[in-house]
Design a protein around this motif. Structure first.
Motif, PDB file in Angstrom:
ATOM      1  N   THR A  41     -10.187  15.113  15.173  1.00  0.00           N
ATOM      2  CA  THR A  41      -9.060  15.857  15.917  1.00  0.00           C
ATOM      3  C   THR A  41      -9.126  17.174  15.732  1.00  0.00           C
ATOM      4  O   THR A  41      -9.084  17.720  14.308  1.00  0.00           O
ATOM      5  CB  THR A  41      -7.922  15.255  16.121  1.00  0.00           C
ATOM      6  N   VAL A  88      -8.259  11.643  12.858  1.00  0.00           N
ATOM      7  CA  VAL A  88      -8.032  11.504  14.401  1.00  0.00           C
ATOM      8  C   VAL A  88      -6.717  11.000  14.603  1.00  0.00           C
ATOM      9  O   VAL A  88      -6.321  10.079  14.067  1.00  0.00           O
ATOM     10  CB  VAL A  88      -9.104  10.354  15.133  1.00  0.00           C
ATOM     11  N   ASP A 133      -5.142  12.580  17.809  1.00  0.00           N
ATOM     12  CA  ASP A 133      -4.880  12.961  19.429  1.00  0.00           C
ATOM     13  C   ASP A 133      -5.803  11.845  20.264  1.00  0.00           C
ATOM     14  O   ASP A 133      -6.872  11.694  19.993  1.00  0.00           O
ATOM     15  CB  ASP A 133      -5.156  14.397  19.319  1.00  0.00           C
ATOM     16  N   ARG A 138      -8.382  15.255  22.003  1.00  0.00           N
ATOM     17  CA  ARG A 138      -9.159  16.589  21.559  1.00  0.00           C
ATOM     18  C   ARG A 138      -9.859  16.162  20.328  1.00  0.00           C
ATOM     19  O   ARG A 138      -9.387  16.536  18.964  1.00  0.00           O
ATOM     20  CB  ARG A 138      -7.909  17.403  20.881  1.00  0.00           C
ATOM     21  N   ASN A 139     -10.956  15.361  20.394  1.00  0.00           N
ATOM     22  CA  ASN A 139     -11.672  15.027  19.272  1.00  0.00           C
ATOM     23  C   ASN A 139     -13.154  15.640  19.542  1.00  0.00           C
ATOM     24  O   ASN A 139     -13.743  15.454  20.551  1.00  0.00           O
ATOM     25  CB  ASN A 139     -11.761  13.394  19.573  1.00  0.00           C
TER      26      ASN A 139
END
Length: 115
Positions: A100, A77, A79, A82-83
């Motif tokens: 992400t 991860v 971001d 945006r996950n």
């Protein structure tokens, strides 16, 4: 960032770029029979990850294997929004994947449709 695809009866997760190095993972190949579902989760970065081993954990970037409450999770991860979280049944190496991706809604839809 990760690329997530469904190929036949397999879920393939491929970290991209330096994420391969930081997560100590070139690719995860998981049987769809082990996948419970996928969910877009914009707040997952604030969750407790547990003990990192091996991988990278710096503010804003978490990559690798994390152990918490007897469960093992794979995180990649970087971001804040945006996950996607992919829940697994725990019969394999991981209980869940926290990733992400470019388009979380599309990944959620394709994984859940494949189930």
């Amino acid at each position: 960032m990760n690329t997530v695809t469904v190929q036949g009866d397999r879920l393939i997760v491929a970290p991209r770029g330096l994420d391969k190095l930081w997560s100590f993972t070139r690719q995860l190949d998981i049987p769809l029979s082990s996948v419970r579902g996928a969910t877009v989760d914009t707040g997952v970065r604030r969750e407790q990850r547990g003990i990192r081993a091996p991988g990278l954990a710096i503010p804003g970037k978490y990559a690798g294997t994390f152990h918490r409450d007897g469960e093992r999770s794979f995180w990649n991860v970087g971001d804040p929004v945006r996950n996607v979280v992919i829940e697994l049944d725990g019969t394999g190496k991981y209980h869940r994947l926290v990733l992400t991706v470019d388009d979380p809604a599309a990944v959620e839809k394709s994984v859940n449709a494949a189930l």
